[in-house]
Design a protein around this motif. Structure first.
Motif, PDB file in Angstrom:
ATOM      1  N   GLY A   6     -10.070   6.121  -4.522  1.00 38.87           N
ATOM      2  CA  GLY A   6      -9.048   5.583  -5.411  1.00 38.87           C
ATOM      3  C   GLY A   6      -7.938   4.908  -4.615  1.00 38.87           C
ATOM      4  O   GLY A   6      -7.704   5.245  -3.456  1.00 38.87           O
ATOM      5  N   HIS A   7      -7.271   3.931  -5.220  1.00 42.98           N
ATOM      6  CA  HIS A   7      -6.168   3.213  -4.568  1.00 42.98           C
ATOM      7  C   HIS A   7      -5.141   2.796  -5.613  1.00 42.98           C
ATOM      8  O   HIS A   7      -5.468   2.655  -6.792  1.00 42.98           O
ATOM      9  CB  HIS A   7      -6.691   1.950  -3.865  1.00 42.98           C
ATOM     10  N   ASP A   8      -3.913   2.506  -5.131  1.00 39.20           N
ATOM     11  CA  ASP A   8      -2.879   1.998  -6.031  1.00 39.20           C
ATOM     12  C   ASP A   8      -3.360   0.731  -6.766  1.00 39.20           C
ATOM     13  O   ASP A   8      -2.939   0.469  -7.896  1.00 39.20           O
ATOM     14  CB  ASP A   8      -1.593   1.693  -5.250  1.00 39.20           C
ATOM     15  N   TYR A  61      -4.053   5.629   9.565  1.00 37.55           N
ATOM     16  CA  TYR A  61      -4.504   4.305   9.129  1.00 37.55           C
ATOM     17  C   TYR A  61      -4.554   4.156   7.612  1.00 37.55           C
ATOM     18  O   TYR A  61      -4.262   3.091   7.079  1.00 37.55           O
ATOM     19  CB  TYR A  61      -5.873   3.994   9.760  1.00 37.55           C
ATOM     20  N   ASP A  62      -4.950   5.220   6.922  1.00 40.43           N
ATOM     21  CA  ASP A  62      -5.053   5.186   5.459  1.00 40.43           C
ATOM     22  C   ASP A  62      -3.672   4.888   4.862  1.00 40.43           C
ATOM     23  O   ASP A  62      -2.763   5.709   4.995  1.00 40.43           O
ATOM     24  CB  ASP A  62      -5.573   6.553   4.977  1.00 40.43           C
ATOM     25  N   GLY A  63      -3.526   3.745   4.235  1.00 44.91           N
ATOM     26  CA  GLY A  63      -2.244   3.363   3.632  1.00 44.91           C
ATOM     27  C   GLY A  63      -1.325   2.647   4.609  1.00 44.91           C
ATOM     28  O   GLY A  63      -0.731   1.630   4.279  1.00 44.91           O
ATOM     29  N   ASP A  64      -1.238   3.183   5.836  1.00 48.09           N
ATOM     30  CA  ASP A  64      -0.309   2.608   6.825  1.00 48.09           C
ATOM     31  C   ASP A  64      -0.697   1.178   7.199  1.00 48.09           C
ATOM     32  O   ASP A  64       0.164   0.311   7.358  1.00 48.09           O
ATOM     33  CB  ASP A  64      -0.294   3.468   8.106  1.00 48.09           C
ATOM     34  N   ASN A 110       3.855   8.462  -2.958  1.00 49.30           N
ATOM     35  CA  ASN A 110       2.893   9.503  -3.346  1.00 49.30           C
ATOM     36  C   ASN A 110       1.577   8.976  -3.915  1.00 49.30           C
ATOM     37  O   ASN A 110       1.206   9.272  -5.048  1.00 49.30           O
ATOM     38  CB  ASN A 110       3.531  10.490  -4.332  1.00 49.30           C
ATOM     39  N   GLU A 111       0.867   8.212  -3.101  1.00 52.89           N
ATOM     40  CA  GLU A 111      -0.461   7.755  -3.514  1.00 52.89           C
ATOM     41  C   GLU A 111      -1.446   8.910  -3.470  1.00 52.89           C
ATOM     42  O   GLU A 111      -2.261   9.085  -4.362  1.00 52.89           O
ATOM     43  CB  GLU A 111      -0.917   6.621  -2.573  1.00 52.89           C
ATOM     44  N   GLU A 112      -1.329   9.716  -2.411  1.00 53.57           N
ATOM     45  CA  GLU A 112      -2.330  10.774  -2.196  1.00 53.57           C
ATOM     46  C   GLU A 112      -2.225  11.908  -3.217  1.00 53.57           C
ATOM     47  O   GLU A 112      -3.178  12.640  -3.434  1.00 53.57           O
ATOM     48  CB  GLU A 112      -2.201  11.350  -0.773  1.00 53.57           C
ATOM     49  N   GLY A 113      -1.071  12.044  -3.834  1.00 58.26           N
ATOM     50  CA  GLY A 113      -0.904  13.134  -4.798  1.00 58.26           C
ATOM     51  C   GLY A 113      -1.104  12.683  -6.230  1.00 58.26           C
ATOM     52  O   GLY A 113      -0.556  13.294  -7.151  1.00 58.26           O
ATOM     53  N   SER A 143       0.874  -1.180   0.000  1.00 59.53           N
ATOM     54  CA  SER A 143       0.000   0.000   0.000  1.00 59.53           C
ATOM     55  C   SER A 143       0.911   1.231   0.000  1.00 59.53           C
ATOM     56  O   SER A 143       1.960   1.178  -0.652  1.00 59.53           O
ATOM     57  CB  SER A 143      -0.942  -0.038   1.212  1.00 59.53           C
ATOM     58  N   HIS A 144       0.561   2.275   0.739  1.00 59.75           N
ATOM     59  CA  HIS A 144       1.365   3.512   0.735  1.00 59.75           C
ATOM     60  C   HIS A 144       1.476   4.063   2.151  1.00 59.75           C
ATOM     61  O   HIS A 144       0.635   3.729   3.006  1.00 59.75           O
ATOM     62  CB  HIS A 144       0.710   4.564  -0.163  1.00 59.75           C
ATOM     63  N   ILE A 145       2.480   4.896   2.414  1.00 65.74           N
ATOM     64  CA  ILE A 145       2.571   5.510   3.760  1.00 65.74           C
ATOM     65  C   ILE A 145       2.506   7.035   3.721  1.00 65.74           C
ATOM     66  O   ILE A 145       2.587   7.679   4.758  1.00 65.74           O
ATOM     67  CB  ILE A 145       3.838   5.072   4.541  1.00 65.74           C
ATOM     68  N   LEU A 185      -4.435  -4.528   1.447  1.00 63.63           N
ATOM     69  CA  LEU A 185      -5.270  -4.351   2.638  1.00 63.63           C
ATOM     70  C   LEU A 185      -5.406  -2.846   2.860  1.00 63.63           C
ATOM     71  O   LEU A 185      -4.427  -2.122   2.716  1.00 63.63           O
ATOM     72  CB  LEU A 185      -4.563  -5.025   3.832  1.00 63.63           C
ATOM     73  N   HIS A 186      -6.605  -2.383   3.215  1.00 63.40           N
ATOM     74  CA  HIS A 186      -6.804  -0.942   3.390  1.00 63.40           C
ATOM     75  C   HIS A 186      -7.967  -0.707   4.344  1.00 63.40           C
ATOM     76  O   HIS A 186      -8.834  -1.565   4.487  1.00 63.40           O
ATOM     77  CB  HIS A 186      -7.111  -0.289   2.024  1.00 63.40           C
ATOM     78  N   VAL A 187      -7.980   0.462   4.960  1.00 64.73           N
ATOM     79  CA  VAL A 187      -9.162   0.833   5.753  1.00 64.73           C
ATOM     80  C   VAL A 187     -10.280   1.242   4.784  1.00 64.73           C
ATOM     81  O   VAL A 187      -9.999   1.761   3.703  1.00 64.73           O
ATOM     82  CB  VAL A 187      -8.859   1.957   6.772  1.00 64.73           C
TER      83      VAL A 187
HETATM   84 ZN   LIG Z   1      -4.914   5.021   0.901  1.00 67.84          ZN
END
Ligand SMILES: [Zn+2]
Length: 462
Positions: free
Chosen positions: A407-409, A145-148, A179-182, A134-136, A239-241
């Motif tokens: 959206g997600h990776d 929690y999002d990504g972490d 940079n998932e969020e960007g 996922s992403h941090i 896995l994601h929230v």
């Molecule tokens: Zn995320």
């Protein structure tokens, strides 16, 4: 192949590799210290490895400790994090994560796009790798929690495999996308979709994406080497929230994601005629804002008129010239439609256009629709969905199928490989906020589902 053949194939491979991996234990005190009853048993009895792998569990307490430790990097006064991609906090958080990946015995590298890749060899290196991660990075004033959860959950799964001496047939790669969020930058580099022009866009850290990639140890001149060919990856799991409130409200443990919704965004311009608000009689007006009000109501009505989980939003509006004593002559507003089915989005859009035509006629205004952005829906793989569902049920957890509205990776990875996504509940459905929270027990459940889905997927082969 039927299920029995899958298992036999797995037993053969696991038996051969367990022996090899146990030999390495002798020279690695850390692994020996954590070696369990299972290791000893599987040494003599390869069948036990396959049986044992179904009962193997992650260390939930350790995973939650790691999440708390990661939350220190970019910690904000509201209790969340501001760990923007390419910021100092991002760089330090990544260093911490690299350390965890090494402890989990992953062979860690930074690819030229700046993604962290941790490789764990499989018993058959001719098989394509299974990726999971996922992403941090976070949004400004984001949560912990999002990504972490998915990133550290993936590393926890790798560490569990290392400790239990479970060697999969497929090579494994834990991927922490940058940079998932960007704008899903790291995963889009893997797709080969990141353009030169985009590299010069300024990210929220203040650095351009090109500068950011260099800052985190990548090399923007070698992005072409990051691209993976379609079909070169066996599968991707994330896995994601949930980031919504459905699982908590329905008291469901695990969401099996059906796909990541498509998002279509238009800018809609409504042209009327700006005129004196005092001298123009009510029946002679061409009020663009009044037409916009009718349009907003129509969008809501059309989207609600058919069953399903589609959503439609007018989230931004500007009225011009924007004075209390002038009839608005022009309005610019946004229209956004989301659904798992691109055809349904188009059907809703056509209905909305018809409504707009009627409003235009009645209100003596003109509508113009300009398409700004289209993200096509990314369905998950039905076979992986059922593996996830079965893994959760075997763990005694309840499940439901659901779309991902965010959206997600995984949506980029879906262009390269079959993907699966596992959701855990977000308390209050809150996300992208310091108030974002998921229970430690749900996090542990999610990581166990990831672990078991991965093992099932490995056994099933590709
Ligand atoms: Zn995320």
């Amino acid at each position: 192949m039927n299920r029995r053949q899958f298992n036999l194939g797995f037993l053969g491979a696991a038996g051969a590799t367990t022996f090899r991996s146990l030999r390495t234990i002798v020279t690695e005190p850390r692994a020996k210290a954590t070696g369990s009853y299972l290791d000893q048993r599987s040494f003599n009895d390869p069948v036990a490895t396959a049986r044992g792998s179904e009962t193997v569990r992650v260390n939930g307490a350790r995973l939650n400790e790691h999440l708390a430790a990661l939350a220190e990097f970019g910690k904000n006064p509201q209790g969340g994090v501001s760990r923007l991609a390419y910021s100092e906090a991002d760089a330090r958080g990544r260093e911490y994560v690299i350390g965890l990946m090494r402890v989990a015995k992953l062979d860690v590298s930074i690819d030229p796009a700046g993604n962290l890749i941790g490789v764990r060899a499989g018993s058959d290196d001719k098989l394509k790798p299974i990726l999971f991660g996922s992403h941090i990075d976070s949004v400004p004033e984001g949560g912990n929690y999002d990504g972490d959860v998915g990133s550290l959950g993936a590393i926890e799964v790798a560490q569990t495999l290392a400790e239990k001496n479970i060697v999969t047939q497929h090579p494994l790669e834990v991927v922490i996308f940058q940079n998932e969020e960007g704008g899903l930058i790291g995963s889009r580099a893997m797709d080969g979709e990141l353009t030169e022009r985009e590299l010069d866009l300024v990210s929220r850290s203040g650095k351009t994406i090109r500068e950011g990639i260099k800052f985190i140890g990548g090399d923007p001149t070698k992005l072409a080497t990051v691209k993976r060919a379609k079909g070169s990856i066996a599968a991707y799991l994330e896995l994601h929230v949930e980031q919504g409130g459905i699982l908590e409200k329905e008291r469901i443990d695990i969401g099996v994601v059906e796909g990541i919704v498509g998002i279509n965004w238009w800018d809609v311009t409504i042209e009327g005629f700006a005129n004196h608000a005092g001298t123009t009689p009510m029946n002679q007006r061409q009020d663009a804002l009044l037409a916009a009000a009718k349009f907003i109501e129509a969008v809501n009505r059309v989207v609600n008129s058919i069953p399903g989980r589609q959503v439609g939003t007018v989230g931004r509006i500007q009225a011009l010239p924007g004075a209390p004593n002038v009839i608005p002559g022009k309005v610019i507003l946004s229209l956004e439609l989301r659904d798992l089915d691109a055809a349904k989005i188009q059907m809703l859009y056509q209905k909305i256009r018809t409504e707009a035509d009627q409003i235009a006629q009645a209100s003596k205004v003109k509508f113009d629709f300009k398409e700004i952005n289209v993200n096509i829906p990314a369905p998950t793989d039905p076979r992986i969905r059922s593996l996830i569902d079965q893994s959760a049920k075997d763990l005694g957890l309840t499940t439901r199928q659901m779309p991902s509205g965010a959206g997600h990776d995984a949506q980029d990875m879906a262009r390269l490989a079959p993907v699966g996504m596992i959701f855990i509940p977000s308390i209050g459905g809150i996300s992208h906020s310091p108030k974002e929270f998921s229970k430690p027990s749900d996090i542990e459940n999610g990581a166990n589902v990831l672990l078991q889905s991965l093992l099932k997927l490995d056994r099933a082969g590709q």
